[in-house]
Design an enzyme around this catalytic site. Structure first.
Site, short mmCIF file in Angstrom:
data_model
loop_
_atom_site.label_atom_id
_atom_site.label_comp_id
_atom_site.label_asym_id
_atom_site.label_seq_id
_atom_site.Cartn_x
_atom_site.Cartn_y
_atom_site.Cartn_z
N GLU A 174 0.70 -1.26 0.03
CA GLU A 174 0.07 0.04 0.00
C GLU A 174 0.84 1.01 -0.02
O GLU A 174 2.02 1.16 0.45
CB GLU A 174 -0.74 0.08 1.12
N HIS B 51 1.11 1.34 16.63
CA HIS B 51 0.15 0.81 15.70
C HIS B 51 -1.34 0.39 16.47
O HIS B 51 -2.13 -0.28 15.98
CB HIS B 51 0.32 0.04 14.59
N ARG C 88 -16.56 -7.41 14.80
CA ARG C 88 -17.09 -7.67 15.99
C ARG C 88 -17.27 -6.52 16.63
O ARG C 88 -17.15 -5.24 16.08
CB ARG C 88 -15.72 -8.30 16.85
P1 ADP Z 1 -9.90 -2.59 18.57
O1 ADP Z 1 -9.37 -1.43 19.56
O2 ADP Z 1 -9.74 -2.20 17.32
O3 ADP Z 1 -11.19 -3.37 19.15
P2 ADP Z 1 -7.73 -3.87 19.55
O4 ADP Z 1 -6.82 -4.86 18.81
O5 ADP Z 1 -7.02 -2.79 20.11
O6 ADP Z 1 -8.98 -3.56 18.62
O7 ADP Z 1 -8.52 -5.05 20.68
C1 ADP Z 1 -8.89 -6.10 20.51
C2 ADP Z 1 -7.94 -6.67 21.66
O8 ADP Z 1 -8.26 -6.56 22.78
C3 ADP Z 1 -7.40 -8.15 21.23
O9 ADP Z 1 -6.90 -8.62 20.05
C4 ADP Z 1 -7.02 -8.69 22.29
O10 ADP Z 1 -5.64 -8.53 22.53
C5 ADP Z 1 -7.43 -7.64 23.44
N1 ADP Z 1 -8.53 -8.54 24.39
C6 ADP Z 1 -9.05 -9.41 24.16
N2 ADP Z 1 -9.91 -9.83 25.12
C7 ADP Z 1 -9.86 -8.77 26.34
C8 ADP Z 1 -10.29 -8.55 27.36
N3 ADP Z 1 -11.55 -9.39 27.77
N4 ADP Z 1 -9.98 -7.40 27.84
C9 ADP Z 1 -9.25 -6.56 27.39
N5 ADP Z 1 -8.90 -6.75 26.03
C10 ADP Z 1 -8.83 -7.92 25.58
P1 ADP Z 2 -4.52 -4.01 12.27
O1 ADP Z 2 -5.24 -5.29 11.71
O2 ADP Z 2 -3.30 -4.36 12.62
O3 ADP Z 2 -5.31 -3.31 12.91
P2 ADP Z 2 -4.73 -1.91 10.30
O4 ADP Z 2 -4.40 -2.42 8.61
O5 ADP Z 2 -5.75 -1.70 10.78
O6 ADP Z 2 -3.93 -3.22 10.77
O7 ADP Z 2 -3.81 -0.87 10.54
C1 ADP Z 2 -3.17 -0.39 11.91
C2 ADP Z 2 -2.58 0.81 12.02
O8 ADP Z 2 -1.42 0.91 10.86
C3 ADP Z 2 -3.43 2.12 11.63
O9 ADP Z 2 -4.28 2.30 12.41
C4 ADP Z 2 -2.44 3.15 11.02
O10 ADP Z 2 -1.95 3.67 12.04
C5 ADP Z 2 -1.51 2.23 10.39
N1 ADP Z 2 -1.71 2.19 8.94
C6 ADP Z 2 -2.26 1.13 8.33
N2 ADP Z 2 -2.29 1.34 6.99
C7 ADP Z 2 -1.67 2.49 6.80
C8 ADP Z 2 -1.03 3.27 5.67
N3 ADP Z 2 -1.36 2.85 4.47
N4 ADP Z 2 -0.37 4.30 5.71
C9 ADP Z 2 -0.35 5.03 7.16
N5 ADP Z 2 -0.47 4.17 7.90
C10 ADP Z 2 -1.05 2.96 7.88
#
Ligand code: ADP
Ligand code: ADP
Ligand code: MG
Length: 673
Positions: free
Chosen positions: A200, A235, A292
Site C-alpha cells: 500500500e 499501531h 466484532r
Molecule cells: P480494537 O480497539 O480495534 O477493538 P484492539 O486490537 O485494540 O482492537 O482490541 C482487541 C484486542 O483486545 C484483542 O485482540 C485482544 O488482544 C484484546 N482483548 C481480548 N479480550 C480482552 C479482554 N477481555 N479485555 C481486554 N482486552 C482484551
Molecule cells: P491491524 O489489523 O493490525 O489493525 P490495520 O490495517 O488496521 O491493521 O492498520 C493498523 C494501523 O496501521 C492503522 O491504524 C494506522 O495507524 C497504520 N496504517 C495502516 N495502513 C496504513 C497506511 N497505508 N499508511 C499509513 N499508516 C497505515
C-alpha cells in the site's frame, strides 16, 4: 429474547456484557480459566464454569469446550466479546451447528473480511475507496517490487492475515524492498500462519477514522458515526474519541455510506467497524473491517445514547435495529483512555503484578444516556478489582476510562480530572503518561495523526522533576504517624502522639527518600519540633507544617500559608503519594534497615541512633547469610532490624536485650565472608 447467554470471554468486556444482560433480565454464564477463578467476571455472572488452564489456547480459545458448557447450562446464545474467538469464522459456524445463536456476524461475513487482500478486492467492487496499492495473488518478489515502484515510496507492506498492529513494514526506498518483504513474510508466517502480503501507499501523517456499523436480519443497516483513533503506540490505540474533530457533515455521510456499503457487500449482521485511513485533507480510504464489537465502542454509546451490547442481543434474537439512520444524532463529545499495566518510559513494556490499591474516579457504570438526558460524565469499564493480579497470560488492559462532555473541551477537562483521581499502586501503569498526552498541546488542539506520540516524545517523556515539598511533607507525616500508631496505646490521635517525640526542647529527625526506579533525586527531609510546632525542610525550602486532618490514607496538611490535600499508600518501603493530580513514588531509605550496609567495611555494625535493644538473634561464632536479622532495636517507637550486610561470620555480640545503646555504638563485630 434470550433468557440465558454464555459469555465466552474474560475481564472488562465480559463484565460489560454481563451488565447489559442483567439490566435486560437475561441470566449469564461465565467461563473461566484456572488463573481466573477469583476474578471479577466470574463474580458478576450468575453461573460460572471452569474450562481449563491459564493459557488461552487451553481455555478461552477452546471453542468446542465452550459450546459444550453452553449446552450443559442451557444458554441459548454465546457472546464472544473481542479478542479470543470473536473473529473466528469456524467458531461462529460451530455455534450455529450446535443449535445455538452466535452473537455476531455470520461466519461467511468474517471469512470475507478476514483477509485484508480479499476484503480490498471485494471493496473495489462495492465502490469503497481504497489506498492505492496492490492486493492481488501474485506474490513474486520482483513483481511486488515493481508494484511498489509504481505506487511510489514510502510504501507499507502488510500481512494479509494480520491484526493487532503486527506484520507491517514501511519501505522507504526501492533498494530496501526485498529485505523488508522477506522480513514481513517471516513475521506473517510465524504470527498468522500465512505469508501472503499486500503493498500500500504509506500515507504521511494520516488519521485513523473508523465507522461503527450495525445491521439486522431484516435488511436494515445503519452507521452510528465515526470514532477517531489516531493516537496510537505501536499501531495500537491509546485514546479514542467521537465525533472526530474537524469532521464535516458531508464527509461523515460519505464515510458512513461507504461503511454501510462495505457491510452490505459481505451480508453483514450485528455490530462491526469499518476502519479508514484518512489524509489531513479529508480524503479517506478503506483499511479493514473488524467483524466484532470494538474495545472503543463506549464513546459511540455516549454520543448516540445507545447500548451497543443491547443492540447486539436484540439483533441476535431476530429483532429489527432499535433506530433508523435519521434517528441517530450526535450528542456532545466522548473520549476513551485505555489504562494499561505497562511502563511507557520503558517502551510501553507490559508490567505484571497485583493491584494492591485501586481507586477509580467517581463514576456511574453503564448508566447510558437516556433520551433527553446527558450520559454519565465519567464511566469506568474494568474487569479487575483491588487485590486482583494482572498476569502474563492475558491482555494487560486494567480499565477503560470514558468521559462525556457537552463539547470536546469539557470532555478533555473531565478526562484530565478523572485521570488525576485514578490511583493504582502495585504495578506500573500508563496513567501519568495519559495525563501528559491529554493535557499536551497536540491532543488538546486536536492536531491528530498516527505519529503524534512519536513526534512529541520530548513533552510526553520529560526528565523526572523532583517531588515538591508538599509531596515530601505528606510522605514524612504518613511515615511518622504510622510509626506512632504502632507504638502508642491510642492510635486515634497520631499527630498528638507524635508530639511525644520531643525529648529535649527541640527534636529533629531527618528522613531520607529517593525517587523510585530512576533514583534520580534524593531527598533529605528534616522534621523539627520546637516551641512553635513543626517545621519541615527539604529541597532547600523550609516551612511551618501542621497536620489538619487525617483519615485512613487521606491527609490534609498546612504547609506555611497553604493547605494541601493528598493520600499516601505504603507498599513496603515505597510511599505512593497522590496529590495535585500527580502520583509520586518515593522509596524510603530506612536508616536502621540499611545501617549495616555502610558499616560492613569497618567490621562493626553500629546503631545510627539512640535506642534500646529488644532482641538479639545473632550468636557469636555463627555464620549468617546476607539479610539475616541480627539485632532488633527500638527507637522512636518503631522497631528497627539490623541485618547482616553480606554473608559472613558474627565474631562477637556486644549488647544484651534491654540495654540502652548510644548513637553510633558498635552492636556487634562482623566479618564478611
Ligand atoms: P480494537 O480497539 O480495534 O477493538 P484492539 O486490537 O485494540 O482492537 O482490541 C482487541 C484486542 O483486545 C484483542 O485482540 C485482544 O488482544 C484484546 N482483548 C481480548 N479480550 C480482552 C479482554 N477481555 N479485555 C481486554 N482486552 C482484551
Ligand atoms: P491491524 O489489523 O493490525 O489493525 P490495520 O490495517 O488496521 O491493521 O492498520 C493498523 C494501523 O496501521 C492503522 O491504524 C494506522 O495507524 C497504520 N496504517 C495502516 N495502513 C496504513 C497506511 N497505508 N499508511 C499509513 N499508516 C497505515
Ligand atoms: Mg485495524
Amino acid at each position: 429474547m434470550f433468557t440465558k447467554i454464555l459469555i465466552a470471554n474474560r475481564g472488562e468486556i465480559a463484565c460489560r456484557v454481563a451488565a447489559t444482560a442483567r439490566r435486560m433480565g437475561i441470566r449469564t454464564v461465565a467461563v473461566y480459566s484456572e488463573a481466573d477463578a477469583g476474578s471479577k467476571h466470574v463474580a458478576v455472572c450468575d453461573e460460572a464454569v471452569l474450562i481449563g488452564p491459564a493459557a488461552a489456547k487451553e481455555s478461552y480459545l477452546v471453542g468446542q469446550k465452550i459450546i459444550e458448557v453452553a449446552k450443559a447450562t442451557g444458554a441459548q446464545a454465546i457472546h464472544p466479546g473481542y479478542g479470543f474467538l470473536s473473529e473466528n469464522a469456524g467458531f461462529a459456524d460451530a455455534v450455529q451447528a450446535a443449535g445455538l445463536v452466535f452473537i455476531g456476524p455470520p461466519g461467511s461475513s468474517m471469512r470475507a473480511m478476514g483477509s485484508k487482500s480479499a476484503a480490498k478486492q471485494l471493496m473495489e467492487g462495492a465502490n469503497v475507496p481504497l489506498v492505492p496499492g496492490y492486493h492481488g495473488d501474485n506474490q513474486e518478489p520482483a513483481f511486488l517490487r515493481e508494484q511498489a515502484d509504481r505506487i511510489g515510496y514510502p510504501v507499507l507492506l502488510k500481512a494479509s492475515a494480520g491484526g493487532g498492529g503486527k506484520g507491517m513494514r514501511v519501505v522507504e526506498r526501492s533498494e530496501d524492498f526485498e529485505a523488508a518483504l522477506a522480513s514481513c513474510k517471516r513475521e506473517a508466517i510465524s504470527s498468522f500462519g500465512d505469508d501472503k502480503v499486500l503493498v500500500e501507499k504509506y500515507l504521511i501523517r494520516p488519521r485513523h477514522i473508523e465507522i461503527q456499523v450495525f445491521a439486522d436480519t431484516h435488511g436494515n443497516c445503519v452507521y452510528l458515526h465515526e470514532r477517531d483513533c489516531s493516537v496510537q503506540r505501536r499501531h495500537q490505540k491509546v485514546l479514542e474519541e467521537a465525533p472526530a474533530p474537524g469532521m464535516t457533515p458531508e464527509r461523515r455521510s460519505a464515510m458512513g455510506e461507504a461503511a454501510v456499503n462495505a457491510a452490505r457487500a459481505v451480508g453483514y449482521v450485528g455490530a462491526g467497524t469499518v476502519e479508514f485511513i484518512a489524509n489531513q485533507d479529508g480524503s479517506f480510504y478503506f483499511m479493514e473491517m473488524n467483524t466484532r464489537l470494538q474495545v472503543e465502542h463506549p464513546v459511540t454509546e455516549m454520543i448516540t445514547g445507545t447500548d451497543l451490547v443491547e443492540w447486539q442481543l436484540r439483533v441476535a434474537a431476530g429483532q429489527p435495529l432499535p433506530k433508523k439512520q435519521h434517528e441517530l444524532a450526535i450528542h456532545g463529545h466522548a473520549i476513551e483512555a485505555r489504562i494499561y499495566a505497562e511502563n511507557p518510559e520503558k517502551g510501553f513494556l507490559p508490567s505484571i503484578g497485583t493491584l494492591r490499591h485501586m481507586d477509580t474516579p467517581a463514576a456511574v457504570e453503564f448508566e447510558l444516556g437516556a433520551f433527553g438526558l446527558d450520559p454519565a460524565a465519567v464511566r469506568v469499564d474494568s474487569g479487575v478489582r483491588e487485590g486482583d493480579a494482572i498476569s502474563p497470560y492475558y491482555d494487560p488492559m486494567i480499565a477503560k476510562l470514558i468521559v462525556w462532555g457537552a463539547d470536546r473541551n469539557q470532555a478533555l477537562a473531565r478526562l484530565s480530572q478523572a485521570l488525576s483521581e485514578f490511583q493504582i499502586v502495585g504495578l506500573a501503569t500508563n496513567i501519568a503518561f495519559l495525563k501528559r498526552l491529554v493535557e499536551g498541546e497536540a491532543f488538546s488542539s486536536a492536531d491528530l495523526d498516527t505519529g503524534l506520540i512519536d513526534r512529541h516524545g520530548e513533552t510526553l517523556f520529560p526528565a523526572p522533576s523532583p517531588a515538591p515539598l508538599g509531596a515530601l511533607a505528606l510522605a514524612a507525616l504518613s511515615l511518622s504517624s504510622s510509626e506512632d500508631q504502632r507504638g502508642s496505646a491510642n492510635p486515634a490521635e497520631p499527630w498528638a502522639q507524635a508530639h511525644g517525640w520531643r525529648m529535649n526542647s527541640a527534636y529533629r529527625r531527618v528522613l531520607s527518600f529517593a525517587d523510585e526506579f530512576t533514583g534520580a533525586n534524593h531527598y533529605q527531609v528534616g522534621l523539627t519540633y520546637d516551641a512553635k510546632g513543626w517545621v519541615i525542610d527539604a529541597n532547600g525550602e523550609r516551612q511551618q507544617l501542621d497536620l489538619v486532618r487525617s483519615e485512613g490514607a487521606e491527609l490534609t496538611i498546612r504547609l506555611g500559608e497553604t493547605s494541601l490535600h493528598g493520600s499516601v499508600r505504603r507498599d513496603g518501603d515505597l510511599f505512593h503519594v497522590f496529590t495535585g493530580g500527580r502520583h509520586y513514588t518515593l522509596a524510603y531509605n530506612d536508616p536502621m534497615a540499611h545501617a549495616g550496609e555502610q558499616e560492613a567495611a569497618g567490621g562493626r555494625l553500629t546503631a545510627p541512633m539512640p535506642g534500646k535493644v529488644v532482641a538479639v538473634l545473632a550468636v557469636a561464632g555463627k555464620d549468617v547469610k546476607k539479610g539475616e536479622p541480627l539485632v532488633i532495636m527500638e527507637a522512636m517507637k518503631m522497631e528497627h532490624t539490623i541485618a547482616a550486610p553480606s554473608d559472613g561470620l558474627v565474631e562477637e555480640v556486644l549488647y544484651q536485650v534491654g540495654d540502652q545503646v548510644a548513637d553510633g555504638a558498635p552492636l556487634l563485630a562482623f566479618k564478611a565472608a
